[in-house]
Design an enzyme around this catalytic site. Structure first.
Site, PDB file in Angstrom:
ATOM      1  N   ASP A  36       0.770  -8.405 -16.234  1.00  0.00           N
ATOM      2  CA  ASP A  36      -0.290  -9.208 -15.623  1.00  0.00           C
ATOM      3  C   ASP A  36      -0.908 -10.209 -16.574  1.00  0.00           C
ATOM      4  O   ASP A  36      -0.750 -10.117 -17.771  1.00  0.00           O
ATOM      5  CB  ASP A  36      -1.430  -8.256 -15.247  1.00  0.00           C
ATOM      6  CG  ASP A  36      -1.344  -7.822 -13.814  1.00  0.00           C
ATOM      7  OD1 ASP A  36      -0.429  -8.286 -13.125  1.00  0.00           O
ATOM      8  OD2 ASP A  36      -2.194  -7.028 -13.401  1.00  0.00           O
ATOM      9  N   LYS A  58      -1.923 -13.384 -12.455  1.00  0.00           N
ATOM     10  CA  LYS A  58      -2.719 -14.224 -11.568  1.00  0.00           C
ATOM     11  C   LYS A  58      -4.002 -14.472 -12.330  1.00  0.00           C
ATOM     12  O   LYS A  58      -4.511 -13.599 -13.003  1.00  0.00           O
ATOM     13  CB  LYS A  58      -3.019 -13.510 -10.261  1.00  0.00           C
ATOM     14  CG  LYS A  58      -3.245 -12.020 -10.446  1.00  0.00           C
ATOM     15  CD  LYS A  58      -3.217 -11.300  -9.135  1.00  0.00           C
ATOM     16  CE  LYS A  58      -3.101  -9.791  -9.332  1.00  0.00           C
ATOM     17  NZ  LYS A  58      -2.999  -9.036  -8.129  1.00  0.00           N
ATOM     18  N   MET A 173     -15.587  -8.985 -12.068  1.00  0.00           N
ATOM     19  CA  MET A 173     -15.323 -10.138 -11.194  1.00  0.00           C
ATOM     20  C   MET A 173     -16.604 -10.642 -10.534  1.00  0.00           C
ATOM     21  O   MET A 173     -16.605 -11.026  -9.365  1.00  0.00           O
ATOM     22  CB  MET A 173     -14.307  -9.756 -10.096  1.00  0.00           C
ATOM     23  CG  MET A 173     -12.965  -9.367 -10.651  1.00  0.00           C
ATOM     24  SD  MET A 173     -11.851  -8.692  -9.419  1.00  0.00           S
ATOM     25  CE  MET A 173     -12.387  -7.001  -9.324  1.00  0.00           C
TER      26      MET A 173
HETATM   27  N1  SAH Z   1      -8.137  -3.048 -14.133  1.00  0.00           N
HETATM   28  C1  SAH Z   1      -9.016  -3.872 -14.931  1.00  0.00           C
HETATM   29  C2  SAH Z   1      -9.903  -4.754 -14.099  1.00  0.00           C
HETATM   30  C3  SAH Z   1      -9.165  -5.805 -13.338  1.00  0.00           C
HETATM   31  S1  SAH Z   1     -10.216  -6.809 -12.383  1.00  0.00           S
HETATM   32  C4  SAH Z   1      -9.829  -2.982 -15.851  1.00  0.00           C
HETATM   33  O1  SAH Z   1      -9.843  -1.776 -15.697  1.00  0.00           O
HETATM   34  O2  SAH Z   1     -10.447  -3.503 -16.765  1.00  0.00           O
HETATM   35  C5  SAH Z   1     -10.426  -8.201 -13.422  1.00  0.00           C
HETATM   36  C6  SAH Z   1     -11.804  -8.228 -13.993  1.00  0.00           C
HETATM   37  O3  SAH Z   1     -11.888  -7.318 -15.078  1.00  0.00           O
HETATM   38  C7  SAH Z   1     -12.221  -9.542 -14.572  1.00  0.00           C
HETATM   39  O4  SAH Z   1     -12.672 -10.431 -13.583  1.00  0.00           O
HETATM   40  C8  SAH Z   1     -13.328  -9.126 -15.488  1.00  0.00           C
HETATM   41  O5  SAH Z   1     -14.509  -8.859 -14.762  1.00  0.00           O
HETATM   42  C9  SAH Z   1     -12.804  -7.810 -16.000  1.00  0.00           C
HETATM   43  N2  SAH Z   1     -12.127  -7.935 -17.291  1.00  0.00           N
HETATM   44  C10 SAH Z   1     -10.847  -7.653 -17.582  1.00  0.00           C
HETATM   45  N3  SAH Z   1     -10.590  -7.832 -18.892  1.00  0.00           N
HETATM   46  C11 SAH Z   1     -11.737  -8.257 -19.441  1.00  0.00           C
HETATM   47  C12 SAH Z   1     -12.135  -8.596 -20.762  1.00  0.00           C
HETATM   48  N4  SAH Z   1     -11.289  -8.560 -21.792  1.00  0.00           N
HETATM   49  N5  SAH Z   1     -13.409  -8.969 -20.963  1.00  0.00           N
HETATM   50  C13 SAH Z   1     -14.292  -9.006 -19.952  1.00  0.00           C
HETATM   51  N6  SAH Z   1     -13.969  -8.699 -18.691  1.00  0.00           N
HETATM   52  C14 SAH Z   1     -12.716  -8.330 -18.434  1.00  0.00           C
END
Ligand code: SAH
Length: 506
Positions: A36, A58, A173
């Site tokens: 991803d 995406k 998000m």
């Molecule tokens: N499965 C992922 C979340 C996916 S949804 C998890 O457990 O972290 C995607 C959202 O995750 C982004 O919009 C943001 O809000 C958050 N996110 C993912 N990586 C991030 C990062 N390095 N720093 C801040 N927010 C992050």
């Protein structure tokens, strides 16, 4: 045919060190990696070189592959008997649609396992210095999405309960709806001065953290132009950041460096810099290639036992030597009785990882140091093998031969200037966001200079040039450039230490 297995693997939030050991092992075994946007591509380095890599990333709404096609791709690859690593940012079951992927696999009788990952919210809290629960403040924490399906417009959240019934709230998000989220919370009873932290690119050197009051944060974020990916942490625990922040206090945090050494040797340097919080970009300006003709080298290696000493002046030479010995069917015993001279501690370390201990490391880590120490011990009548690179100086053989030694100096590797790196480097320099370029040998600089010629003067802008030692510095100065930093002792550790001192504390 028996189907392969699908592993839904949490890649963690960004810092590659936050992948689990189980996740790494699954990656190393996989035939196909499907990954991803938010999974750090560095992790692909754990995969087998021949494994197929498929990007289905995406970024914010722009799907490069629709979710149902991703689901089907996983199933199809496994049905073809392949082991599939599905690498997802953070944790696969936290807002990652991992549940949808697993359901389809279940329906199609494809075996799967889930390897949890460090979810972004937890990681952001840790790296921003915010304990999500604290006995003095709150005992609960909730993970929420601020970007629900458009038709629901956040309405399914129970704002009443969220505002007053739960302690710390972490929104994923939520950037587009931040204004709405804060208004709703205040409307339903959360204090307007509740502290909020917005953490963007958590756990990566480009991490940005903004803190403010619940009623002001949306405006601040807009002003600071902070964009996704970011998590929003809301609650009194955010106040702890002031005393508990550590990541963005690291000495090189927020600095960006270009590393020009070949990829294989860049890893240890990168690790040292990242441990100080720096962002590193690796674009090698040299590549290692075999010699045009192996004959002189092979001839020398065929009579290894006849030499009194073996002189090694770089980790590249060490690697090339042992690789070639292996090709020729030789093992360590071929070096029995041969004294091993290493030019400096890094070369010595490479020798040690091959199971041998150098007999001599001069105190001056240069060819001059090797010559001085050997001359002091007496070289007359002795035979030395000095496998080296095509462009190295002839100082060692010249001086030792002049003193009555017999030095064989076959070329064991060549360094080449890569042809395809110019545009990437130009782009980086023009962006003006590079704090410095680190040169660890004359050729790393010479090759960069050859790419741009004197245009390098304009391109350089505010970017400083750091050099590992006097020879590299001399090459830089010869072309009319300033050397901003050269450590006292000529090792990567010393260079990193000097870099830490060079920059004022953040
Ligand atoms: N499965 C992922 C979340 C996916 S949804 C998890 O457990 O972290 C995607 C959202 O995750 C982004 O919009 C943001 O809000 C958050 N996110 C993912 N990586 C991030 C990062 N390095 N720093 C801040 N927010 C992050």
């Amino acid at each position: 045919m028996n189907p392969g297995k699908v592993y839904l693997i949490g890649a963690g939030p960004g810092d590659p060190g936050l992948l689990t050991i189980k996740g790494r092992d699954c990656l190393a075994r996989a035939d196909v990696i499907i990954y991803d946007y938010l999974a750090n591509p560095v992790l692909l380095g754990y995969a087998r070189p021949e494994a197929e890599r498929i990007y289905v990333g995406k970024s914010c709404g722009k799907h490069s592959l629709p979710q149902d096609e991703i689901n089907q791709l996983l199933a199809d690859k496994a049905a073809a008997g392949l082991n599939v690593a599905r690498l997802k940012g953070g944790d696969p079951y936290v807002f990652g649609r991992g549940g949808e992927e697993a359901s389809l696999l279940h329906q199609q009788n494809i075996p799967f396992e889930v390897v949890p990952g460090v979810t972004a919210g937890f990681a952001a809290a840790a790296y921003a210095g915010i304990p999500l629960t604290h006995r003095d403040i709150t005992t609960s924490v909730a993970l929420l999405t601020g970007h629900e399906r458009p038709e629901r417009k956040l309405s399914s959240l129970d704002w009443q309960k969220l505002a007053t019934g739960l302690g710390t709230l972490i929104f994923y998000m939520g950037m587009t709806n931040l204004k709405l989220i804060s208004e709703k919370l205040i409307e339903h009873g959360r204090a307007a001065d509740t502290p909020v932290a917005v953490v963007q690119w958590a756990t990566l050197p480009r991490q940005k953290t903004l803190t403010g009051r619940l009623d002001e944060i949306a405006e601040q974020v807009a002003k600071a132009k902070i964009e996704p990916p970011a998590v929003i942490i809301i609650g009194e625990v955010v106040r702890y950041r002031e005393e508990l922040r550590w990541y963005d206090n690291l000495p090189l945090f927020g600095r960006r460096f270009l590393i020009t050494r070949p990829r294989a040797q860049a890893a240890s340097f990168v690790a040292l810099l990242q441990a100080q919080g720096a962002e590193t970009i690796c674009i090698p300006t040299i590549e290692i290639a075999p010699p045009d003709d192996w004959q002189p080298c092979d001839q020398a290696l065929g009579q290894l036992g006849d030499y009194d000493g073996l002189i090694l002046t770089s980790a590249n030479a060490v690697d090339a030597l042992f690789d070639r010995m292996s090709v020729l069917g030789l093992d360590l015993r071929a070096l029995a009785g041969v004294k091993i001279i290493a030019v400096g501690p890094k070369t010595a370390k490479s020798i040690e990882t091959r199971g041998l201990k150098p007999d001599l490391i001069p105190s001056d880590y240069r060819a001059e140091g090797v010559v001085d120490e050997l001359l002091a011990r007496g070289v007359s009548g002795k035979r030395y093998l000095y496998p080296h690179t095509a462009i190295s100086r002839s100082l060692i053989p010249d001086c030792l031969n002049a003193a009555g030694a017999l030095v064989d100096a076959p070329i064991i590797y060549r360094t080449l200037a890569p042809q395809d790196k110019q545009e990437m480097i130009r782009h980086l320099l023009e962006s003006g966001e590079l704090d410095a370029i680190c040169f660890s040998s004359s050729s790393t600089f010479d090759n960069l200079h050859a790419m741009f010629g004197d245009e390098l003067h304009q391109l350089q802008g505010e970017t400083a040039f750091f050099s590992i030692g006097p020879l590299t510095s001399a090459s830089i100065r010869k072309r009319g450039f300033e050397v901003a930093l050269e450590p006292q002792s000529w090792t990567l550790d010393a260079l990193v230490e000097a870099m830490v001192e060079y920059y004022p504390n953040p």
